[in-house]
Motif scaffolding. Sequence first.
Motif, PDB file in Angstrom:
ATOM      1  N   THR A 149       0.834  -1.208   0.000  1.00 51.62           N
ATOM      2  CA  THR A 149       0.000   0.000   0.000  1.00 51.62           C
ATOM      3  C   THR A 149       0.864   1.251   0.000  1.00 51.62           C
ATOM      4  O   THR A 149       0.601   2.207  -0.750  1.00 51.62           O
ATOM      5  CB  THR A 149      -0.929   0.005   1.231  1.00 51.62           C
ATOM      6  N   LEU A 150       1.901   1.263   0.829  1.00 46.39           N
ATOM      7  CA  LEU A 150       2.799   2.422   0.879  1.00 46.39           C
ATOM      8  C   LEU A 150       3.491   2.649  -0.462  1.00 46.39           C
ATOM      9  O   LEU A 150       3.605   3.786  -0.933  1.00 46.39           O
ATOM     10  CB  LEU A 150       3.844   2.227   1.976  1.00 46.39           C
ATOM     11  N   ASP A 151       3.954   1.559  -1.068  1.00 44.41           N
ATOM     12  CA  ASP A 151       4.621   1.685  -2.368  1.00 44.41           C
ATOM     13  C   ASP A 151       3.683   2.257  -3.419  1.00 44.41           C
ATOM     14  O   ASP A 151       4.065   3.137  -4.210  1.00 44.41           O
ATOM     15  CB  ASP A 151       5.139   0.318  -2.833  1.00 44.41           C
ATOM     16  N   LEU A 152       2.432   1.783  -3.428  1.00 43.63           N
ATOM     17  CA  LEU A 152       1.460   2.275  -4.403  1.00 43.63           C
ATOM     18  C   LEU A 152       1.105   3.742  -4.153  1.00 43.63           C
ATOM     19  O   LEU A 152       0.976   4.534  -5.096  1.00 43.63           O
ATOM     20  CB  LEU A 152       0.192   1.416  -4.365  1.00 43.63           C
ATOM     21  N   LEU A 153       0.950   4.106  -2.879  1.00 38.19           N
ATOM     22  CA  LEU A 153       0.646   5.502  -2.553  1.00 38.19           C
ATOM     23  C   LEU A 153       1.813   6.421  -2.912  1.00 38.19           C
ATOM     24  O   LEU A 153       1.606   7.541  -3.390  1.00 38.19           O
ATOM     25  CB  LEU A 153       0.305   5.629  -1.068  1.00 38.19           C
ATOM     26  N   GLU A 173       0.826  11.754  -9.524  1.00 35.89           N
ATOM     27  CA  GLU A 173      -0.400  12.565  -9.568  1.00 35.89           C
ATOM     28  C   GLU A 173      -0.406  13.742  -8.594  1.00 35.89           C
ATOM     29  O   GLU A 173      -1.251  14.626  -8.715  1.00 35.89           O
ATOM     30  CB  GLU A 173      -1.616  11.673  -9.284  1.00 35.89           C
ATOM     31  N   GLY A 174       0.457  13.714  -7.590  1.00 44.17           N
ATOM     32  CA  GLY A 174       0.521  14.831  -6.657  1.00 44.17           C
ATOM     33  C   GLY A 174      -0.341  14.664  -5.424  1.00 44.17           C
ATOM     34  O   GLY A 174      -1.122  13.712  -5.292  1.00 44.17           O
ATOM     35  N   GLN A 175      -0.190  15.630  -4.509  1.00 42.66           N
ATOM     36  CA  GLN A 175      -0.845  15.581  -3.201  1.00 42.66           C
ATOM     37  C   GLN A 175      -2.367  15.598  -3.301  1.00 42.66           C
ATOM     38  O   GLN A 175      -3.060  14.928  -2.527  1.00 42.66           O
ATOM     39  CB  GLN A 175      -0.373  16.777  -2.359  1.00 42.66           C
ATOM     40  N   LEU A 219      -8.186  10.426  -2.717  1.00 44.92           N
ATOM     41  CA  LEU A 219      -8.231   8.980  -2.500  1.00 44.92           C
ATOM     42  C   LEU A 219      -8.693   8.663  -1.077  1.00 44.92           C
ATOM     43  O   LEU A 219      -9.587   7.828  -0.874  1.00 44.92           O
ATOM     44  CB  LEU A 219      -6.839   8.383  -2.753  1.00 44.92           C
ATOM     45  N   PHE A 220      -8.115   9.342  -0.084  1.00 47.00           N
ATOM     46  CA  PHE A 220      -8.510   9.096   1.304  1.00 47.00           C
ATOM     47  C   PHE A 220      -9.922   9.596   1.574  1.00 47.00           C
ATOM     48  O   PHE A 220     -10.673   8.969   2.329  1.00 47.00           O
ATOM     49  CB  PHE A 220      -7.507   9.749   2.261  1.00 47.00           C
ATOM     50  N   GLU A 221     -10.296  10.723   0.975  1.00 54.35           N
ATOM     51  CA  GLU A 221     -11.663  11.222   1.146  1.00 54.35           C
ATOM     52  C   GLU A 221     -12.677  10.258   0.538  1.00 54.35           C
ATOM     53  O   GLU A 221     -13.766  10.058   1.081  1.00 54.35           O
ATOM     54  CB  GLU A 221     -11.792  12.609   0.512  1.00 54.35           C
ATOM     55  N   GLY A 222     -12.310   9.642  -0.577  1.00 57.43           N
ATOM     56  CA  GLY A 222     -13.181   8.643  -1.195  1.00 57.43           C
ATOM     57  C   GLY A 222     -13.359   7.433  -0.289  1.00 57.43           C
ATOM     58  O   GLY A 222     -14.468   6.898  -0.161  1.00 57.43           O
TER      59      GLY A 222
END
Length: 210
Positions: A86-90, A97-99, A105-108
């Motif tokens: 997960t960390l690697d993908l994030l 894609e930027g911040q 993503l987290f809001e979704g």
Amino acid sequence: MNQTLETSTRKVILSMLKTQGPLSVQDMAKQLGITEMAVRRHIHSMEKDDLLEAKLVRQAMGRPTNVYTLAPQADELFPKKYSQLTLDLLDELLEDEGQDKIERLFEGRQGKLEARYQSRMQAKSLEERVAELAHIQNENGYMVDWSAQGDDAYIFNEHNCPIAKVANTFQQACQCELALFRNLLDAQVERTECLAKGANKCVYIIRKNK
């Protein structure tokens, strides 16, 4: 047989089934150097825990015999690297894609969790909603306890964070959890301690909306 040896033998049996596939009690007893009765005791215990599945197999000579394989639930007992993946993908997503993309993503994720659990909060008092939230979080491995602190005020403690490695790097995870709690509880929620910031637990103070 002492508890340490019992636990060790259980782990060895699970490892054997993971690496070798279906095995009979006789196969396991021979490899472990213990009696078939001792193996059966472990097998019985693991069947009760839904970790094993048995299948009756016919043999060329003699009576059919049971062979054992791991049940799907047993897969969770073996090491996983989900958090690192997960960390690697994030990290890749942040770089490409930027911040803002990370925030969305987290809001979704927060929105999906709200939709999943909102129905469990309907027609409940604040105290009942706090109890239900504790139940939800315990289902997800957060090891929660909570207590009332006077009228319509509560302390909510999370002693474990299953996504700690992600939260340590991406504070959005903690921000979204706080927003999720506020929306599900329809209450004022303040976090006073945080595992991701070095505390021993996450502590939330919950108060009724004014």
